[in-house]
Scaffold this motif. Structure first.
Motif, PDB file in Angstrom:
ATOM      1  N   THR A 129      -0.100  13.294   2.311  1.00  0.00           N
ATOM      2  CA  THR A 129       1.158  12.706   2.771  1.00  0.00           C
ATOM      3  C   THR A 129       1.561  11.656   1.745  1.00  0.00           C
ATOM      4  N   VAL A 130       2.335  12.084   0.731  1.00  0.00           N
ATOM      5  CA  VAL A 130       2.681  11.204  -0.382  1.00  0.00           C
ATOM      6  C   VAL A 130       3.861  10.309  -0.016  1.00  0.00           C
ATOM      7  N   GLY A 131       3.753   9.022  -0.349  1.00  0.00           N
ATOM      8  CA  GLY A 131       4.912   8.149  -0.265  1.00  0.00           C
ATOM      9  C   GLY A 131       5.036   7.312   0.983  1.00  0.00           C
ATOM     10  N   ALA A 132       4.048   7.317   1.883  1.00  0.00           N
ATOM     11  CA  ALA A 132       4.064   6.364   2.993  1.00  0.00           C
ATOM     12  C   ALA A 132       3.801   4.981   2.412  1.00  0.00           C
ATOM     13  N   ASN A 138      -8.746   3.090   1.100  1.00  0.00           N
ATOM     14  CA  ASN A 138      -9.474   4.248   0.574  1.00  0.00           C
ATOM     15  C   ASN A 138      -8.819   4.826  -0.673  1.00  0.00           C
ATOM     16  N   GLN A 139      -9.434   5.883  -1.198  1.00  0.00           N
ATOM     17  CA  GLN A 139      -9.031   6.437  -2.482  1.00  0.00           C
ATOM     18  C   GLN A 139      -7.781   7.315  -2.411  1.00  0.00           C
ATOM     19  N   SER A 140      -7.254   7.536  -1.213  1.00  0.00           N
ATOM     20  CA  SER A 140      -6.022   8.308  -1.075  1.00  0.00           C
ATOM     21  C   SER A 140      -4.784   7.423  -1.183  1.00  0.00           C
ATOM     22  N   CYS A 141      -4.984   6.159  -1.537  1.00  0.00           N
ATOM     23  CA  CYS A 141      -3.878   5.199  -1.609  1.00  0.00           C
ATOM     24  C   CYS A 141      -3.951   4.413  -2.914  1.00  0.00           C
ATOM     25  N   THR A 151      -0.410  10.025  -9.360  1.00  0.00           N
ATOM     26  CA  THR A 151      -1.424   9.383 -10.181  1.00  0.00           C
ATOM     27  C   THR A 151      -0.844   8.091 -10.761  1.00  0.00           C
ATOM     28  N   ARG A 152      -1.659   7.360 -11.486  1.00  0.00           N
ATOM     29  CA  ARG A 152      -1.156   6.163 -12.155  1.00  0.00           C
ATOM     30  C   ARG A 152      -0.038   6.520 -13.132  1.00  0.00           C
ATOM     31  N   ILE A 172       0.852  -1.179   0.000  1.00  0.00           N
ATOM     32  CA  ILE A 172       0.000   0.000   0.000  1.00  0.00           C
ATOM     33  C   ILE A 172       0.894   1.238   0.000  1.00  0.00           C
ATOM     34  N   ILE A 173       0.530   2.246  -0.809  1.00  0.00           N
ATOM     35  CA  ILE A 173       1.296   3.501  -0.848  1.00  0.00           C
ATOM     36  C   ILE A 173       0.317   4.673  -0.822  1.00  0.00           C
ATOM     37  N   SER A 174       0.617   5.672  -0.004  1.00  0.00           N
ATOM     38  CA  SER A 174      -0.245   6.859   0.073  1.00  0.00           C
ATOM     39  C   SER A 174      -0.007   7.723  -1.155  1.00  0.00           C
ATOM     40  N   ALA A 175      -1.098   8.252  -1.712  1.00  0.00           N
ATOM     41  CA  ALA A 175      -1.008   8.944  -2.998  1.00  0.00           C
ATOM     42  C   ALA A 175      -1.483  10.390  -2.952  1.00  0.00           C
TER      43      ALA A 175
END
Length: 400
Positions: free
Chosen positions: A80-83, A94-97, A136-137, A74-77
């Motif tokens: 807080t990007v990049g956790a 959720n949609q933030s990952c 984004t993708r 799982i990666i945060s998107a």
């Protein structure tokens, strides 16, 4: 000649988007499927095993969220990007990952996990900022990577995993120690309240301040400036705080210097994270963090720390939080805390019983930081094909 091959990151992984079931439909949220948000895995630990919320099969089937498997990534998107973390069991998110799974013909999940950690800086550079930074993708297609043969990937991941396993063990020991200290606090000061106990306003015992409200300029070298997001479970995320000049550091510390036995408290965002500073060498300063100056009255350090983490403290925090877009708790609210306590001799006796637990917590935390630094120094070297650090593996059998 190097056997490492070049790809776009997006070529070697499958990417899954998340989603959120309608919060107004109770039946979507009364199930047993763990549902991840960034707060659940933004701790720096390799694996995430639990979440704050769970959804039902109905919620899963009536939303865009997906079910990831054990050992998926799982990666945060957003924000807080990049956790990054790996899943300890099946979970939705959720949609933030984004969920990530290695394509088996190219890579393993373990290796991709470490590769992603090594490329976080590039995610941050490429992330498209508005109000929040976002990946984004397409971001995955913008990142060039080199992959070694699969047997070498497995050995590289094995070296790094052995360090993470030791770190995880120490984290679990700390969780047990914290629970033991919390249990003792509850028995001494919550379950057995005496009629003769006094009410003490917290500011009669020591000061409560907060960090700077200014925004010192970021520098390439200097001292770390910590905010509430850098308070993690039993540790501070000093490595990811930005640096400020020595002059700004001195200016901040005139108002809110952190000293041994002080307590840090997250006031904004994820409210109520608490850290007891037991180190004698403190080289950071703080911004928008609550500062309980228990160094002024160290007999109250353990009590205050455990009160804030107890059911009594958490109830106080819940009742005094404010804000809608971003929650916060005010300095005035923290200064209004009232303790109900026995004579100071009882506090001193309690301190004797829990001090060994906190000593072990500190020792474990020091070991964790040492191991994390070793892992983080090895990571870019092992992920490079320049030969600076290489693992041995049998090219025929895929083992050492």
């Amino acid at each position: 000649m190097s056997e490492w091959k070049g790809y776009k990151l997006g070529e070697v992984i499958d990417i899954f988007g998340g989603g959120t079931p309608k919060t107004s439909v109770f039946e979507y949220w009364d199930g047993s499927i763990p549902w991840l948000s960034v707060a659940d895995f933004n701790s720096g630990k390799k694996f995430v095993f639990s979440t704050e919320k769970c959804i039902s099969e109905l919620g899963l089937n009536n939303s865009s969220t997906k079910l990831l498997n054990k050992n998926d990534i799982i990666i945060s998107a957003r924000g807080t990007v990049g956790a990054i973390a790996m899943l300890g069991k099946q979970m939705a998110f959720n949609q933030s990952c984004y969920g990530i799974r290695a394509k088996r013909e190219f890579a393993t999940n373990d290796y991709i996990y470490y590769l992603l950690k090594d490329t976080v800086d590039r995610f941050l550079q490429i992330s498209h900022g508005g109000v929040f930074d976002t990946i984004t993708r397409d971001t995955f297609q913008e990142i060039d990577i080199l992959l070694p043969p699969l047997p070498e990937q497995k050995e590289i991941a094995s070296v790094l995993s052995s360090l993470d396993d030791k770190i995880d063990l120490l984290h679990r020991q700390n969780e047990t120690l914290e629970a033991m200290a919390g249990t003792r606090f509850r028995k001494w000061f919550v379950e057995e309240v005496g009629d003769d106990w006094e009410e003490k306003v917290i500011t009669d015992l020591f000061e409560i301040r907060d960090g700077t409200h200014d925004s010192p300029k970021q520098k390439d070298a200097g001292k770390p400036l910590l905010t509430s997001k850098h308070i993690l479970n039993n540790r501070l995320d000093i490595e990811n705080a930005y640096l400020i000049s020595n002059e700004d550091f001195e200016n901040v510390n005139r108002r809110s210097k952190v000293e041994t036995n002080d307590i840090l408290f997250s006031m904004i965002g994820t409210i109520g994270l608490v850290y007891l500073e037991q180190s004698t060498e403190i080289n950071y300063c703080i911004k928008n963090i609550g500062l309980f100056k228990t160094s002024q009255n160290p007999k109250w350090s353990y009590y205050t720390y455990l009160w804030l983490k107890s059911s009594v403290g958490q109830e106080f925090i819940h009742k005094n939080r404010s804000g809608s877009t971003q929650e916060y708790i005010s300095l005035g609210s923290l200064r209004s805390i009232v303790f109900s306590v026995p004579h100071i001799e009882v506090i001193e006796e309690f301190n004797v019983t829990v001090k060994p637990l906190f000593d072990r917590l500190k020792n474990n935390s020091d070991q964790i930081r040492t191991l994390e630094k070793l892992r983080d120094s090895l990571l870019p070297k092992l992920m490079s094909d320049d030969g600076e650090v290489r693992v041995e593996y049998d090219k025929q059998r895929g083992s050492k």
